[in-house]
Every structure is written in C-alpha cells, then in structure tokens.
Design a protein around this motif. Sequence first.
Motif, short mmCIF file in Angstrom:
data_model
loop_
_atom_site.label_atom_id
_atom_site.label_comp_id
_atom_site.label_asym_id
_atom_site.label_seq_id
_atom_site.Cartn_x
_atom_site.Cartn_y
_atom_site.Cartn_z
N UNK A 196 -58.06 -32.57 79.01
CA UNK A 196 -58.10 -32.28 76.94
C UNK A 196 -58.30 -30.94 77.74
N UNK A 197 -57.05 -30.53 77.66
CA UNK A 197 -56.91 -28.54 77.14
C UNK A 197 -57.84 -28.51 76.18
N UNK A 198 -57.85 -27.42 76.10
CA UNK A 198 -58.89 -25.82 75.22
C UNK A 198 -58.18 -26.41 73.61
N UNK A 199 -58.78 -26.42 73.10
CA UNK A 199 -58.02 -26.99 71.49
C UNK A 199 -58.22 -25.42 70.90
N UNK A 247 -58.91 -32.17 66.76
CA UNK A 247 -57.23 -31.51 67.49
C UNK A 247 -57.33 -32.30 69.27
N UNK A 248 -58.94 -32.24 69.30
CA UNK A 248 -59.22 -33.04 70.80
C UNK A 248 -58.44 -35.34 70.82
N UNK A 249 -59.08 -35.08 69.72
CA UNK A 249 -58.46 -36.75 68.88
C UNK A 249 -57.39 -36.85 69.10
N UNK A 255 -46.55 -37.58 73.78
CA UNK A 255 -46.50 -36.66 74.27
C UNK A 255 -47.72 -36.74 75.66
N UNK A 256 -46.98 -35.98 76.63
CA UNK A 256 -47.18 -36.14 77.87
C UNK A 256 -48.85 -35.78 78.39
N UNK A 257 -49.46 -36.57 79.44
CA UNK A 257 -50.33 -36.16 79.34
C UNK A 257 -50.32 -34.44 80.31
N UNK A 258 -52.25 -34.06 80.17
CA UNK A 258 -52.10 -32.67 80.25
C UNK A 258 -53.07 -32.20 80.98
N UNK A 259 -52.03 -32.20 82.73
CA UNK A 259 -52.52 -31.68 83.56
C UNK A 259 -53.52 -31.36 84.26
N UNK A 260 -54.83 -31.27 84.62
CA UNK A 260 -55.70 -30.02 84.98
C UNK A 260 -54.60 -28.82 86.23
#
Length: 236
Positions: A89-92, A105-107, A118-123
């Motif tokens: 989860x990226x920072x909203x 926004x997270x949901x 959308x593509x997964x947000x990688x750490x």
Amino acid sequence: MDRREIAALLAYIGRLDPRTIRTDQGEARDQLAQWHELLDDVPMVTPHGWDARVAVRQHIRTSPYQILPADIARPWESYRRERLARHSDPTPSADPDDQAAWTAELAGARRAVAAGTAQPAQARAITSSQDGIDPRLQARLDQIGSCIPPAARSALAPYRPARAAREAAVAQGLPDALSVRCEWCLAPVGEPCRRRIGPNDGVRAITPRATPHPGRLDLAAQQAQHTEQAQQPALA
C-alpha cells in the motif's frame, strides 16, 4: 462480464469444444443466464495480464472434462490473490486526519490492483552503495556532518553513555577503543565493554561500561600506530 461478453465467450468456447454448443434456443438462453450469473464480476480482459480466453484455452488443452464457469472463476481468483500479495500500500495523498478519505483511497487502490486495472505498488528496495546517496541527502550530511543532528545526539548522550564516550574520544583524535576486541571482558568489535570480576573466570555480566577497559584503549592505540606506520612510505 456483461451478457454480450458472455455470449462472445460462449461462442469462442463452442469453436474449441463443440460439446458446449446448445442448439435449442431455450437451452442457449438458460446457459447464457447461468454463465452471466456466475461470471458477472469476472472481466473478459484487463490491461495487466488477465484474459478469460486464456483460461478457456488452458482448460480445454489440459482437461478432458467440459468447461464450467468455475474453471474460469478459479483462475481469476488466483490472479487477484497473486496481485494483492505483491501489492504494498503506497501512502495515500489524502489528509491523514481525514480517516474516511484516507481509508477510501487505500481501498480504492487495492480494488484497482485486484481488478487488474492498476499495477501492484512494489515496496522500494534498499539501494546498495553502488547506487550512491541521494544528492539532497548528501548535501544535508555535508551540512550537519552526520545523519543524526548535533542537538539530537546531545539529547541521546545520557541514554547511551558508551557511544557518547566513543564519539567524544574520536572527536578528540584518540583511537577508537571499540575497533578492537577487549581481551579483559572479551567484548567483540563494536560492542561496549562489560563488567566482570576477572578474565576467563567463568563469570559473565551483562552490564555495559560507559568507558572501555584500559587494556582495550592501549590495544586500540597500538593498532592505530601500526596502521599509521604501514601507511607511511618506506624509507629508502
């Protein structure tokens, strides 16, 4: 998939496996209604890797049984789980004090990743030293001399006396005692000395000393002297 997409998918399946074709108009209508009811939340295709026709071909190629809606829904659920497992989860961008907007926004980001839009947000991975330091961080380090500001270092000194004494000694030009192993308390390199009754007496104590043992200071001074002599060019 809507009814038109379900109808197109059933026509595609009929070309690959004629057993699924319904010639009676009533049976074809019931088949369309059944598949639409079970696959209403499964998309035909997404921008990032999912295609229901691929799942159809895979089943018909590998299974002797007639395809069912579950044979498409199962790969879709696996696709969703795999994408969510890779998502961090990226920072909203919403205000953290607005809990409803933050959560929404997270949901929304998770739903977009699971739906394949959308593509997964990688750490962000930890960069190696070969990548260098960010120029802004390097400028800040050059300004304050350390990643810990002097004011914070002074405030932390009472809570870590061993490190404070080490930093003070290095600042005065004295050798770093923690760069060598203590022969008295057997403290390893980088660890503060420990209190004990005597060397090799089997008594172990866990209370750290604020200052290193004198023998450790002497050993560090000798090692620094040997290093300095080794770095000097040999005289002819």
